[in-house]
Design a protein around this motif. Structure first.
Motif, PDB file in Angstrom:
ATOM      1  N   GLN A 118       0.816  -1.220   0.000  1.00 16.51           N
ATOM      2  CA  GLN A 118       0.000   0.000   0.000  1.00 16.51           C
ATOM      3  C   GLN A 118       0.847   1.267   0.000  1.00 16.51           C
ATOM      4  O   GLN A 118       0.516   2.270   0.624  1.00 16.51           O
ATOM      5  CB  GLN A 118      -0.959   0.003   1.200  1.00 16.51           C
ATOM      6  CG  GLN A 118      -1.990  -1.081   1.080  1.00 16.51           C
ATOM      7  CD  GLN A 118      -2.456  -1.585   2.438  1.00 16.51           C
ATOM      8  OE1 GLN A 118      -1.844  -1.340   3.448  1.00 16.51           O
ATOM      9  NE2 GLN A 118      -3.542  -2.331   2.417  1.00 16.51           N
ATOM     10  N   GLU A 172      -1.042   4.440  -1.038  1.00 17.23           N
ATOM     11  CA  GLU A 172      -1.938   4.944   0.007  1.00 17.23           C
ATOM     12  C   GLU A 172      -1.145   5.618   1.117  1.00 17.23           C
ATOM     13  O   GLU A 172      -1.530   6.674   1.626  1.00 17.23           O
ATOM     14  CB  GLU A 172      -2.788   3.808   0.600  1.00 17.23           C
ATOM     15  CG  GLU A 172      -3.830   3.262  -0.344  1.00 17.23           C
ATOM     16  CD  GLU A 172      -3.317   2.162  -1.276  1.00 17.23           C
ATOM     17  OE1 GLU A 172      -2.082   1.938  -1.345  1.00 17.23           O
ATOM     18  OE2 GLU A 172      -4.151   1.545  -1.952  1.00 17.23           O
ATOM     19  N   ASP A 213      -1.360   9.560   2.269  1.00 17.69           N
ATOM     20  CA  ASP A 213      -1.590   9.947   3.666  1.00 17.69           C
ATOM     21  C   ASP A 213      -0.539  10.950   4.135  1.00 17.69           C
ATOM     22  O   ASP A 213      -0.850  11.891   4.866  1.00 17.69           O
ATOM     23  CB  ASP A 213      -1.572   8.716   4.590  1.00 17.69           C
ATOM     24  CG  ASP A 213      -2.814   7.851   4.441  1.00 17.69           C
ATOM     25  OD1 ASP A 213      -3.815   8.312   3.839  1.00 17.69           O
ATOM     26  OD2 ASP A 213      -2.784   6.704   4.926  1.00 17.69           O
TER      27      ASP A 213
END
Length: 118
Positions: A64, A67, A71
């Motif tokens: 990930q 992602e 973030d």
């Protein structure tokens, strides 16, 4: 979006979120003081002015990774806008070897200490 995928460092709006310096040359005496699912928090000293700071290291490699990177971008944008005398001051973010170094003012204690009334 210019420069490829969303959040690419080729995008000037993303690139400007991060300092270009090597954080390993700017911060010394790193000692881990906390750990969570995001990574670890370190006590450190800014070699330029001897200021004690807290550094949250957040990896954006592995599973990930996109992602995680998104973030980090969101957190940096939020911290840059946060300006209040009662909040911890954000000092900047550096990138090194797929790890973001979020540098903050160092404060004794933690949020859980405050909630427990220590």
């Amino acid at each position: 979006m210019a420069g490829g995928r969303a959040g690419s460092l080729k995008d000037p709006d993303v690139a400007e979120l991060f300092f270009k310096d090597d954080p390993e040359k700017l911060f010394s005496d790193l000692r881990e003081i906390g750990h969570g699912s995001f990574g670890a928090v370190y006590f450190a000293r800014d070699v330029r002015n001897s200021e004690v700071v807290a550094i949250k290291k957040m990896s954006y490699s592995g599973k990930q990774s996109n992602e995680k990177w998104q973030d980090i971008i969101k957190e940096v944008r939020f911290l840059q806008k946060l300006r209040h005398p009662n909040t911890i001051q954000y000092r900047g973010c550096y990138l090194r070897e797929h790890t973001a170094w979020l540098v903050m003012e160092y404060c004794l204690g933690s949020a859980s200490d405050l909630l427990e009334g220590k």
